[in-house]
Design a protein around this motif. Structure first.
Motif, short mmCIF file in Angstrom:
data_model
loop_
_atom_site.label_atom_id
_atom_site.label_comp_id
_atom_site.label_asym_id
_atom_site.label_seq_id
_atom_site.Cartn_x
_atom_site.Cartn_y
_atom_site.Cartn_z
N ALA A 251 0.86 -1.19 0.00
CA ALA A 251 0.00 0.00 0.00
C ALA A 251 0.89 1.23 0.00
O ALA A 251 2.03 1.19 0.47
CB ALA A 251 -0.92 0.02 1.22
N ASN A 252 0.37 2.34 -0.52
CA ASN A 252 1.15 3.56 -0.64
C ASN A 252 1.07 4.47 0.58
O ASN A 252 1.81 5.44 0.68
CB ASN A 252 0.70 4.34 -1.88
CG ASN A 252 1.04 3.62 -3.17
OD1 ASN A 252 2.08 2.97 -3.26
ND2 ASN A 252 0.17 3.73 -4.16
N SER A 253 0.15 4.17 1.49
CA SER A 253 0.01 4.98 2.69
C SER A 253 -0.76 4.17 3.73
O SER A 253 -1.35 3.14 3.41
CB SER A 253 -0.74 6.29 2.40
OG SER A 253 -2.09 6.01 2.05
N GLU A 256 -4.43 4.21 2.80
CA GLU A 256 -4.74 3.36 1.65
C GLU A 256 -4.75 1.88 2.02
O GLU A 256 -5.37 1.06 1.34
CB GLU A 256 -3.70 3.61 0.55
CG GLU A 256 -4.00 2.86 -0.74
CD GLU A 256 -2.93 3.07 -1.79
OE1 GLU A 256 -2.29 2.07 -2.17
OE2 GLU A 256 -2.74 4.23 -2.19
N THR A 257 -4.09 1.54 3.11
CA THR A 257 -4.03 0.13 3.52
C THR A 257 -5.42 -0.43 3.76
O THR A 257 -5.74 -1.54 3.32
CB THR A 257 -3.17 0.00 4.79
OG1 THR A 257 -1.87 0.51 4.53
CG2 THR A 257 -3.07 -1.45 5.22
N LEU A 259 -8.20 0.66 2.49
CA LEU A 259 -8.91 0.61 1.22
C LEU A 259 -8.41 -0.55 0.36
O LEU A 259 -9.20 -1.19 -0.34
CB LEU A 259 -8.74 1.93 0.48
CG LEU A 259 -9.24 3.18 1.22
CD1 LEU A 259 -9.02 4.42 0.36
CD2 LEU A 259 -10.71 3.03 1.60
N ARG A 260 -7.11 -0.81 0.41
CA ARG A 260 -6.54 -1.92 -0.35
C ARG A 260 -7.12 -3.25 0.11
O ARG A 260 -7.51 -4.08 -0.70
CB ARG A 260 -5.02 -1.91 -0.18
CG ARG A 260 -4.31 -3.16 -0.64
CD ARG A 260 -3.89 -3.07 -2.07
NE ARG A 260 -3.06 -4.18 -2.42
CZ ARG A 260 -3.28 -4.99 -3.46
NH1 ARG A 260 -4.31 -4.78 -4.25
NH2 ARG A 260 -2.48 -5.97 -3.74
N HIS A 290 2.78 2.00 8.35
CA HIS A 290 3.24 2.14 6.97
C HIS A 290 4.71 2.54 6.95
O HIS A 290 5.13 3.44 7.66
CB HIS A 290 2.42 3.20 6.22
CG HIS A 290 2.80 3.30 4.77
ND1 HIS A 290 3.75 4.19 4.31
CD2 HIS A 290 2.37 2.60 3.68
CE1 HIS A 290 3.88 4.04 3.00
NE2 HIS A 290 3.06 3.08 2.60
#
Length: 339
Positions: A251-253, A256-257, A259-260, A290
């Protein structure tokens, strides 16, 4: 046999593999070899005598691992060596200009949580909150990109699991997630690549996670959540009373984790509304850490860029950031007292 192959065919990189400071060996054709040392990429004087010798090195490794690599039909090799090192190879013509090999040597030793603090990957206060959460059986995800340090963090945090607890680890490729003498059962989904019988039985991550529930685990640790099926099985495990589960995810943040993981669950069960999947994720994933590789001055360093927690308030489930990394100051902003 692999040791002999590495010694004979891989002799040009023997010193690089033995160097404890080197974290990646990157072979871009037989004459150009680079290494990563202490976060910096530098060119090595090592080289293979010919392109054919490099190709034979790759083919011999593949053959002895029971895999196939050839330029026409199977030009890519992705495997784990017996010592725990990871190797990825791409042959010509897919690799333009020469065979490309990337080796991530197995660490000569694993860093402890305190050593990660000393390297400023995170702060003592952050580590104290993580220790508290692991000891209290709060579920935890470490997130980030490839090579960011997700597994390094997860392995260090596993040391906080009480010694008397039974741990089941499930990995796509074994990386010794819980080092040391512990009550650990280790399962590896890489069995799916081996010929178990004539029908070549598949044993995926999802199947192993479901089976782990029948193995009387106190904790379930999943190496990485990559597929919708694995995500569904993992969340199901947490949702059936197996708190304290731990895993990693790309994940990019930190935000976002969630949401992923929600999107993976939606792919696995599209009939369920995404909002319900999101609520399920927030209800079952308590802590998200993260981590990223960042350029700080002329160096590349790994830093925890954010740490978030999910909690239930008067208005239902919500997520709040506990710490946020400030690149300009190379320090962390404590948000725990924010509204």
């Amino acid at each position: 046999m692999i040791a002999e192959i590495l010694s004979y065919y891989g002799q040009p990189i023997a010193d690089l593999r033995a160097d404890p400071e080197i974290t990646d060996i990157m072979i871009n054709g037989h004459e150009r070899i680079f290494v990563e040392r202490d976060g910096r990429i530098e060119r090595s004087a090592a080289r293979f005598p010919t392109a054919e010798r490099l190709d034979e090195f790759v083919r011999q490794i593949a053959h002895n691992l029971g895999q196939t690599i050839d330029a026409r039909t199977h030009p890519i090799l992705d495997a784990r060596l017996p010592d725990g090192s990871r190797i990825n190879a791409v042959l010509q013509p897919v690799a333009i200009g020469g065979t490309v090999v990337t080796i991530r040597p197995a660490p000569h030793r694993h860093l402890s949580a305190d050593e990660l603090v000393a390297r400023r990957m995170l702060t003592p206060a952050m580590l104290a909150r993580i220790r508290e959460g692991v000891e209290a059986a709060e579920s935890l995800l470490t997130a980030g990109g490839t090579g960011s340090g997700k597994t390094t963090l997860l392995r260090a945090f596993s040391a906080f699991i009480p010694a008397e607890e039974r741990i089941v680890t499930i990995e796509d490729t074994h990386e010794d997630l819980v080092p040391g003498e512990r009550h650990v059962v280790r399962l590896e989904a890489a069995l799916r690549r081996r010929q178990l019988d004539r029908d070549q039985i598949t044993v995926g991550m999802d199947r192993l996670i479901v089976n782990a529930l029948r193995m009387r685990p106190d904790r379930i640790i999943v190496g990485e959540i990559r597929t919708p099926e694995a995500a569904e099985a993992y969340v199901r495990a947490m949702n059936t009373g197996h708190g304290g589960s731990m895993s990693t995810i790309h994940a990019n943040s930190a935000g976002e984790t969630y949401l992923r993981l929600r999107d993976l669950l939606t792919s696995a069960a599209p009939a369920v509304p995404p909002a319900l999947h999101e609520e399920t994720v927030r209800a079952n994933v308590r802590l998200v850490i993260h981590v990223a590789r960042l350029r700080i001055g002329s160096d590349v360093r790994r830093r925890v860029t954010a740490m978030s927690e999910s909690a239930r308030g008067p208005d239902g489930l919500h997520t709040r950031t506990l710490w946020r990394y400030v690149p300009e100051a190379d320090s962390w902003e404590d948000s725990r007292c924010a509204a």
